[in-house]
Scaffold this active site. Structure first.
Site, PDB file in Angstrom:
ATOM      1  N   SER A 128       7.108  44.584  92.609  1.00 39.75           N
ATOM      2  CA  SER A 128       6.221  44.408  93.758  1.00 39.75           C
ATOM      3  C   SER A 128       5.147  45.482  93.815  1.00 39.75           C
ATOM      4  O   SER A 128       4.307  45.447  94.711  1.00 39.75           O
ATOM      5  CB  SER A 128       7.039  44.415  95.054  1.00 39.75           C
ATOM      6  OG  SER A 128       7.882  45.548  95.113  1.00 39.75           O
ATOM      7  N   HIS A 149       5.303  38.147  90.680  1.00 40.31           N
ATOM      8  CA  HIS A 149       5.847  38.702  91.916  1.00 40.31           C
ATOM      9  C   HIS A 149       6.169  37.584  92.897  1.00 40.31           C
ATOM     10  O   HIS A 149       5.278  37.031  93.545  1.00 40.31           O
ATOM     11  CB  HIS A 149       4.863  39.698  92.530  1.00 40.31           C
ATOM     12  CG  HIS A 149       5.370  40.317  93.789  1.00 40.31           C
ATOM     13  ND1 HIS A 149       4.525  40.690  94.822  1.00 40.31           N
ATOM     14  CD2 HIS A 149       6.632  40.615  94.209  1.00 40.31           C
ATOM     15  CE1 HIS A 149       5.253  41.188  95.808  1.00 40.31           C
ATOM     16  NE2 HIS A 149       6.523  41.149  95.454  1.00 40.31           N
ATOM     17  N   GLU A 161       2.511  36.015  93.008  1.00 40.30           N
ATOM     18  CA  GLU A 161       1.397  36.776  92.452  1.00 40.30           C
ATOM     19  C   GLU A 161       1.557  36.841  90.928  1.00 40.30           C
ATOM     20  O   GLU A 161       2.614  37.236  90.426  1.00 40.30           O
ATOM     21  CB  GLU A 161       1.367  38.190  93.032  1.00 40.30           C
ATOM     22  CG  GLU A 161       0.934  38.243  94.481  1.00 40.30           C
ATOM     23  CD  GLU A 161       0.845  39.660  95.008  1.00 40.30           C
ATOM     24  OE1 GLU A 161      -0.226  40.054  95.491  1.00 40.30           O
ATOM     25  OE2 GLU A 161       1.862  40.393  94.942  1.00 40.30           O
ATOM     26  N   ASN A 200       0.973  43.482  98.797  1.00 39.49           N
ATOM     27  CA  ASN A 200       1.527  44.755  99.263  1.00 39.49           C
ATOM     28  C   ASN A 200       0.467  45.818  99.507  1.00 39.49           C
ATOM     29  O   ASN A 200       0.693  46.760 100.273  1.00 39.49           O
ATOM     30  CB  ASN A 200       2.588  45.256  98.289  1.00 39.49           C
ATOM     31  CG  ASN A 200       3.912  44.558  98.500  1.00 39.49           C
ATOM     32  OD1 ASN A 200       4.290  44.251  99.629  1.00 39.49           O
ATOM     33  ND2 ASN A 200       4.617  44.274  97.423  1.00 39.49           N
TER      34      ASN A 200
END
Length: 293
Positions: A128, A149, A161, A200
């Protein structure tokens, strides 16, 4: 149930390293997609635990009418658990879902590079936050190393992702786009290879700001979460979301972002670090910003 995409380079045999929440989730969606799945657990005790997570999730899907009992049984028949990395030798794609630690992931990629036999096989990380270049460079096939991800819970969340390093081949990215969007029925978005990627980079500063509000006494966790759910229509408040993600994971991502960008917004608050040191990791440990039975 989604069928396998019949295209050159299509993925049929999938390996997964890690049998925790994310690993079991990946095994479920791949098994439900009709793929041959091998999951490598960290040790003998982790095999029944990982299988239990998979069975429980499938049973919930059956109860909610999202899956038939026949499809449940067929999915389980496609997923095998092992403790040996060598059992991944014939895989078309191997996805790692171990803890968010760069040294451990790098060691794993060195081992996978030696074990997986096909020169066309792709190695993917569910990291992540860790830049993919750092994992790709320890292998002999950096053009076939990517980030995939997924988000928790994997069977429910539609986004993935897709991250390529500067060395990742475009053909590899195209194969993974077809795999994620076609075989798995998820929505892939491409992200540059920078710590935190797209989601993130936005999410973690928000969660850290919420933790700082609690740390300073400005507001309780309940008040912060009510403010964001009732005032901003978020489905989950930031402190409950932190508990669901895992405080250790949030701290690890924050530290990765801080190491790359050196910006104050990415610095983990002392409260977060003390809670992690005390084993207050959120829902998975039974206590975080809220207690869990």
């Amino acid at each position: 149930m989604t069928g396998t995409v019949s295209l050159p380079g299509a993925i049929h045999r999938v390996g997964i390293v890690g049998s925790g929440t994310m690993g079991a989730g990946l095994a479920e969606i791949c098994g439900r997609a009709g793929l041959d799945v091998v999951v490598v657990a960290s040790g003998p005790a982790s095999v029944p635990a990982g299988l239990g997570r998979l069975v429980s999730s499938l049973d919930r899907a059956v109860t909610r009418g999202k899956l038939s009992e026949d499809d449940r049984d067929a999915t389980l028949a496609r997923v095998a658990f092992t403790t040996e990395l060598d059992d991944l030798a014939d895989r078309d794609l191997v996805m790692e879902a171990i803890r968010e630690n760069e040294d451990q992931k790098s060691e794993l990629f060195v081992a996978l590079d030696k074990v997986v036999e096909s020169p066309q096989a792709i190695l993917a990380s569910n990291t992540s936050s860790i830049p993919i270049m750092r994992l790709a460079r320890v292998t002999s096939r950096p053009e076939q190393v990517v980030g995939l991800h997924f988000f928790n819970p994997v069977p429910v969340m539609p986004l993935v992702e897709l991250i390529g390093s500067l060395l990742t081949g475009e053909h590899t990215l195209q194969r993974m786009t077809e795999f994620v969007g076609g075989s798995l029925g998820k929505t892939p978005i491409r992200s540059p290879d920078r710590a935190g990627f797209v989601v993130n980079s936005l999410l973690i500063p928000y969660l850290l700001s919420a933790i700082r509000m609690v740390e300073s006494g400005f507001a309780t966790a309940e008040v912060v979460d009510q403010g964001m759910t009732l005032g901003c229509s978020h489905p989950l408040g930031p402190l409950r979301l932190t508990d669901m993600i895992g405080l250790d994971v949030v701290a690890a991502i924050a530290e990765s972002l801080q190491a790359e960008f050196r910006e104050p917004q990415f610095t983990p608050p002392a409260l977060l670090l003390r809670m992690v040191e005390g084993g207050l990791l959120g829902k998975k440990s039974g206590r975080g910003f809220y207690p869990y039975s």
